[in-house]
Design an enzyme around this catalytic site. Structure first.
Site, short mmCIF file in Angstrom:
data_model
loop_
_atom_site.label_atom_id
_atom_site.label_comp_id
_atom_site.label_asym_id
_atom_site.label_seq_id
_atom_site.Cartn_x
_atom_site.Cartn_y
_atom_site.Cartn_z
N GLY A 11 -45.48 -13.83 25.50
CA GLY A 11 -46.15 -14.99 26.10
C GLY A 11 -45.79 -16.26 25.35
N ARG A 72 -40.42 -10.93 28.89
CA ARG A 72 -40.77 -9.58 28.45
C ARG A 72 -39.60 -8.72 28.89
NH1 ARG A 72 -46.26 -11.67 29.24
NH2 ARG A 72 -47.11 -11.55 27.13
N ASP A 103 -47.48 -9.65 18.68
CA ASP A 103 -47.29 -8.35 18.04
C ASP A 103 -46.31 -7.45 18.79
OD1 ASP A 103 -49.11 -8.04 20.06
OD2 ASP A 103 -50.44 -6.71 18.94
N THR A 126 -48.85 -17.02 19.35
CA THR A 126 -49.68 -16.50 20.45
C THR A 126 -51.00 -17.25 20.45
OG1 THR A 126 -51.03 -14.64 21.21
CG2 THR A 126 -50.37 -14.57 18.93
N ASP A 128 -53.72 -16.06 21.32
CA ASP A 128 -54.84 -15.13 21.13
C ASP A 128 -55.39 -15.11 19.70
OD1 ASP A 128 -54.27 -14.49 23.74
OD2 ASP A 128 -53.12 -12.71 23.24
N ASP A 130 -54.94 -13.19 17.20
CA ASP A 130 -55.42 -11.91 16.65
C ASP A 130 -54.40 -11.23 15.75
OD1 ASP A 130 -53.67 -11.46 18.69
OD2 ASP A 130 -54.87 -9.96 19.73
N ARG A 172 -56.80 -12.16 25.84
CA ARG A 172 -56.61 -10.71 26.01
C ARG A 172 -57.81 -9.97 25.44
NH1 ARG A 172 -50.32 -9.22 25.08
NH2 ARG A 172 -50.56 -10.38 23.16
P1 ADP Z 1 -46.12 -10.45 22.71
O1 ADP Z 1 -44.98 -10.58 21.74
O2 ADP Z 1 -46.63 -11.79 23.16
O3 ADP Z 1 -47.20 -9.53 22.17
P2 ADP Z 1 -45.22 -8.33 24.53
O4 ADP Z 1 -46.20 -7.33 24.04
O5 ADP Z 1 -45.01 -8.44 25.98
O6 ADP Z 1 -45.54 -9.81 24.05
O7 ADP Z 1 -43.81 -7.99 23.84
C1 ADP Z 1 -42.68 -8.81 24.06
C2 ADP Z 1 -41.42 -7.99 24.15
O8 ADP Z 1 -41.17 -7.33 22.90
C3 ADP Z 1 -41.42 -6.86 25.16
O9 ADP Z 1 -41.17 -7.28 26.46
C4 ADP Z 1 -40.28 -6.01 24.65
O10 ADP Z 1 -39.04 -6.56 25.00
C5 ADP Z 1 -40.45 -6.12 23.15
N1 ADP Z 1 -41.19 -4.96 22.63
C6 ADP Z 1 -42.53 -4.75 22.61
N2 ADP Z 1 -42.84 -3.55 22.09
C7 ADP Z 1 -41.65 -2.96 21.78
C8 ADP Z 1 -41.28 -1.70 21.21
N3 ADP Z 1 -42.19 -0.79 20.84
N4 ADP Z 1 -39.95 -1.45 21.05
C9 ADP Z 1 -39.03 -2.34 21.41
N5 ADP Z 1 -39.32 -3.54 21.96
C10 ADP Z 1 -40.60 -3.85 22.15
#
Ligand code: ADP
Length: 320
Positions: A11, A72, A103, A126, A128, A130, A172
């Site tokens: 995000g 994402r 995260d 982020t 959030d 957190d 969230r």
């Molecule tokens: P944020 O970073 O805001 O928490 P997301 O949780 O959507 O957002 O994660 C962003 C991107 O990071 C995902 O779309 C994916 O490409 C990558 N990602 C997240 N978790 C994993 C994972 N376990 N292994 C590899 N890539 C990951």
């Protein structure tokens, strides 16, 4: 380490541009080169990146969103996707990566680091707030100020019409935005996932206020606690009070970053470069008690920064 890559992932949050600017300019200051990777991990997989210079990050410190765009990437979660990404790391000669995101993005960075040994440093971006290992994440302060501005405006109408207003905010599964903005905005009640409040308790509080002559009320609902519309429906059912519900939604993510977020982003972005150049990897830079601190990315993704429940109690006492 001569050439670094920087990307924004997950995000978007206000202040990411200031972080990109700091990464690029601090690296150039040290005589290094930076590639700007487009659309998060997707750009790494597709080889969509370009060299950044001092001018590429001119005039962006005050802009929300991210000039590198964000995404994402489901493909990056697969070994095949990461293999493609690594082929581009080699092709473009990247020797370290700065990942600005939440995260989820850090989980991806850690996985990539473990598989291919490419040095990675995370910068928390982020709304959030957190993320463990930093008091504040980039974009949180701007989001809180946006919510407080909305509360101020809605309060004018709430006072004039003697009504109860519900404002649903983002976060969230965290109540950081709701609590911080609710305290600053003088909300009568704040619903957060960390401190569940039953609808009966909420209605009792509303009724007590009403009997005491309170003519209007503002209730802040964190999206992780309940749906604002549902809370409104239940209040009507229990008390007969009509409520008006505003869901602030995505207007909380963008907008010009506050001075606080710009400074935070500038300091953390620059610190990420310093860490990479010092040979560090698998760390996240954060701000703790006003100082830049590095935390293991592993810890940052395993733990959460919890809200301070004393702050909740205070908000409750002051809104009586
Ligand atoms: P944020 O970073 O805001 O928490 P997301 O949780 O959507 O957002 O994660 C962003 C991107 O990071 C995902 O779309 C994916 O490409 C990558 N990602 C997240 N978790 C994993 C994972 N376990 N292994 C590899 N890539 C990951």
């Amino acid at each position: 380490m001569q050439r670094l890559g920087v990307l924004t992932s997950g995000g978007d949050s206000s202040g990411m541009n200031a972080a990109i600017r700091a990464v690029v300019r601090k690296a150039i200051y040290h005589g290094r080169e930076v590639m700007g990777i487009m659309r998060g991990y997707n750009g790494l997989i597709e080889g969509d990146m370009q060299p950044m210079n001092l001018g590429s990050v001119a005039d962006i410190i005050h802009r929300g969103g991210t000039i590198l765009h964000t995404a994402r990437s489901e493909l990056f979660k697969t070994p095949e996707g990461r293999a493609k990404a690594y082929a581009n790391v080699q092709r473009f000669g990247l020797q370290g990566l700065v990942v600005i995101g939440g995260d989820g993005s850090f989980r991806g960075a850690l996985q990539f680091n473990r598989e291919y040994n490419i040095p990675v440093i995370g910068v928390p971006g982020t709304i959030d707030n957190d993320i463990y290992g930093t008091d504040y994440s980039i974009g949180f302060d701007t989001a809180v100020n946006t919510v407080v501005d909305a509360i101020n405006k809605i309060r004018d109408t709430a006072t004039s019409h003697e009504r109860t207003f519900i404002i649903e905010v983002m976060g969230r599964d965290s109540g950081w935005i709701a609590l911080t903005a609710g305290l600053a905005g003088g909300a009568e009640t704040i619903l957060i996932p960390e401190k569940p409040l039953s609808i009966d308790e909420l209605c009792d509080k509303l009724m007590r206020g009403y009997k005491r002559g309170k003519l209007h009320s503002i209730i802040i609902v964190a999206e992780g606690a309940a749906s604002g519309l549902e809370v409104g429906r239940q209040i009507k059912e229990k008390t007969g009070f009509d409520t008006k519900v505003t869901i602030l939604g995505h207007l909380q993510r963008g907008g010009t970053p506050t001075a606080f977020d710009r400074n935070l982003a500038s300091r953390l972005g620059a610190a990420a470069v310093d860490l990479l150049l010092a040979g560090e990897s698998g760390k996240m830079v954060g701000m703790i008690s006003g100082k830049v601190v590095a935390t293991d990315l592993q810890q940052a993704v395993q733990k959460k920064q919890l809200i301070d429940l004393d702050m909740y109690t205070l908000a409750d006492i002051l809104s009586i």
